[in-house]
Design a protein around this motif. Structure first.
Motif, short mmCIF file in Angstrom:
data_model
loop_
_atom_site.label_atom_id
_atom_site.label_comp_id
_atom_site.label_asym_id
_atom_site.label_seq_id
_atom_site.Cartn_x
_atom_site.Cartn_y
_atom_site.Cartn_z
N THR A 80 -52.10 -14.39 -19.03
CA THR A 80 -53.29 -15.02 -19.58
C THR A 80 -54.50 -14.69 -18.71
O THR A 80 -54.37 -14.35 -17.53
N THR A 82 -58.66 -16.33 -18.14
CA THR A 82 -59.60 -17.39 -18.46
C THR A 82 -61.01 -16.85 -18.31
O THR A 82 -61.34 -16.22 -17.29
N ALA A 137 -54.65 -19.98 -25.34
CA ALA A 137 -53.62 -20.77 -24.66
C ALA A 137 -54.19 -22.03 -24.03
O ALA A 137 -53.43 -22.93 -23.64
N GLY A 138 -55.50 -22.12 -23.92
CA GLY A 138 -56.14 -23.29 -23.35
C GLY A 138 -57.64 -23.20 -23.54
O GLY A 138 -58.20 -22.12 -23.78
N ARG A 150 -60.23 -30.90 -21.34
CA ARG A 150 -59.41 -29.69 -21.19
C ARG A 150 -58.11 -29.88 -21.96
O ARG A 150 -57.53 -30.97 -21.95
N SER A 151 -57.65 -28.82 -22.60
CA SER A 151 -56.41 -28.89 -23.36
C SER A 151 -55.71 -27.54 -23.31
O SER A 151 -56.36 -26.49 -23.25
N ALA A 152 -54.37 -27.59 -23.32
CA ALA A 152 -53.57 -26.36 -23.26
C ALA A 152 -52.51 -26.40 -24.35
O ALA A 152 -52.15 -27.47 -24.86
N ARG A 153 -52.03 -25.22 -24.70
CA ARG A 153 -50.99 -25.10 -25.72
C ARG A 153 -49.83 -26.04 -25.38
O ARG A 153 -49.34 -26.07 -24.25
N THR A 175 -58.80 -19.88 -22.30
CA THR A 175 -57.71 -19.11 -21.70
C THR A 175 -57.00 -18.38 -22.83
O THR A 175 -56.62 -18.99 -23.85
#
Length: 424
Positions: A80, A82, A137-138, A150-153, A175
């Motif tokens: 990944t 960012t 992915a984020g 903030r958030s991620a898969r 990301t």
């Protein structure tokens, strides 16, 4: 922070929408952005302006240019990266080249911003390729209260946040999934008979890693653009079900100089120099146009194409070109490929807004009954009551909007009409 009259960006890229905003903010830091948004009554982020509607309009606009750099943060496992959300895909591609990395796909134009493309489920092509949002992915975004989320898969609501239509907040960082860089070669085939396409539809659409059909809806399909990865076994050289390989480079629009297009004739090159149709340093597409796109279930592909052909005499006087391509299914709530693979029917129109809108009444009468979902960033007419049932997670998305933007700062008339006000 600097501020300027919105006259610096009076219209969108196509010139068919004039922004009503009277103030353009240019925050230079995350803290300034948070303060700006928290104090704005109504606000939207101004991206690359490559939309054809009022989706990005508001009383106040925010540009993230002063917060955007080409700095790429590569994860330890190199899976990944960012980046700043305001970065354009062409700029990101250059940065990834230095790292020997690649995205899984790119749209036709490398000129668009990452945040804007992701928020509207913009896509490239390929039966195995999800739209550009599926690479996320984020992400991080600033809500209307100025909070940083903030958030991620894998997180709750992540699949609702990604294709957010700008209604949830100002996305500042993303990301993205990446892979080792790869080469692609591009070949163009001309004059594919409709009968051959219908009889071999699956094979044609899978002839390369990314496949686009260009047509004026006449006696045959004018061109098939096939982009093949050199590290994956591809189709044998030669004709494509009767379509003959071009011996000179082509522009997607008939009769236009091919100089702005990416290299063809089977010459291999970096993924970023072949997956888009147009090169970064040139005016994308024709530059004097309006665009619409409808994504129908791939299972209805032949029926949808036949509907278009039956309207050919009405469509052609306003049509510069129609592009047909595929997008793999995903689970992003407001994605136009949610739950099933889609066939994209993309129209590049002459810049005649009233006439195009009149034609769209007829076009939508043919395509909407087939389950078509309009591209969020292109010109269409269907309202929220019509579109909401096509998105099984629509109610969840509305609830997410209410929670993250309880004061309606990121709302506008376009969102109300086409997305949120679904009670008929």
């Amino acid at each position: 922070m600097t501020e300027a009259p919105v006259a610096l960006a009076t219209t969108n890229w196509a010139g068919n929408h004039t922004y009503r905003a009277t103030q353009l903010h240019r925050p230079g830091s995350l803290a300034e952005l948070q303060e700006t948004i928290a104090n704005a009554r109504q606000v939207r982020v101004l991206g690359s302006r490559h939309s054809f509607t009022a989706i990005g309009d508001s009383a106040e606009l925010v540009s993230l240019e002063a917060m955007t750099s080409e700095r790429v943060e590569v994860s330890g496992d190199r899976r990944t990266v960012t980046v700043d959300a305001g970065l354009r895909y062409g700029e990101l591609a250059t940065a990834l080249q230095r790292e020997g990395l690649a995205l899984h796909n790119l749209a036709s134009l490398p000129h668009i911003s990452i945040a804007g493309a992701v928020a509207t489920a913009t896509h490239g092509s390929g039966v195995g390729n999800g739209n550009l949002a599926t690479a996320v992915a984020g992400l991080e975004l600033v809500t209307s209260g100025g909070e940083l989320v903030r958030s991620a898969r894998g997180d709750a609501d992540f699949e609702g946040l990604v294709v957010g239509l700008g209604a949830l907040g100002a996305v500042t960082r993303v990301t993205l999934d990446v892979e080792p860089a790869f080469d692609v070669q591009q070949r163009v085939f001309e004059r594919l008979a409709w009968e051959s396409l219908y009889a071999n539809l699956d094979e044609v659409l899978a002839w390369g890693y990314s496949v686009s059909l260009f047509t004026l809806l006449g006696a045959d399909v004018d061109m098939v653009w096939v982009k093949s990865r050199t590290d994956v076994p591809g189709a044998a050289a030669g004709d494509l079900f009767g379509a003959v390989e071009a011996t000179a480079e082509r522009h997607p629009l008939p009769g236009i100089d091919p100089a702005p297009t990416t290299a063809q004739l089977g010459s291999p090159g970096l993924w970023s120099d072949r997956l888009p149709h147009f090169r970064m340093g040139f005016t994308p597409s024709n530059g004097n146009e309006i665009q619409s796109e409808y994504l129908v279930p791939l299972s209805s592909a032949v029926q949808a194409l036949e509907e278009l052909r039956s309207l050919g005499d009405r469509i052609r006087p306003l049509l510069q070109i129609c592009e047909v391509r595929t997008i793999a299914a995903d689970q992003l709530w407001m994605s136009t490929a949610y739950g099933e693979p889609a066939l994209g029917l993309h129209f590049t129109w002459l810049p005649a807004q009233a006439e195009v809108e009149e034609l769209l009444v007829e076009l939508e009468a043919r395509l909407l009954p087939l389950g078509a979902r309009p591209h969020w960033g292109k010109l269409f007419l269907a309202d929220a009551a019509t579109l909401a049932p096509r998105y099984p997670r629509h109610a969840d998305f509305r609830a997410l909007v209410d929670r993250l933007d309880s004061r309606g700062a990121f709302g506008n008339d376009w969102l109300s009409r086409h997305v949120l006000d679904d009670v008929g």
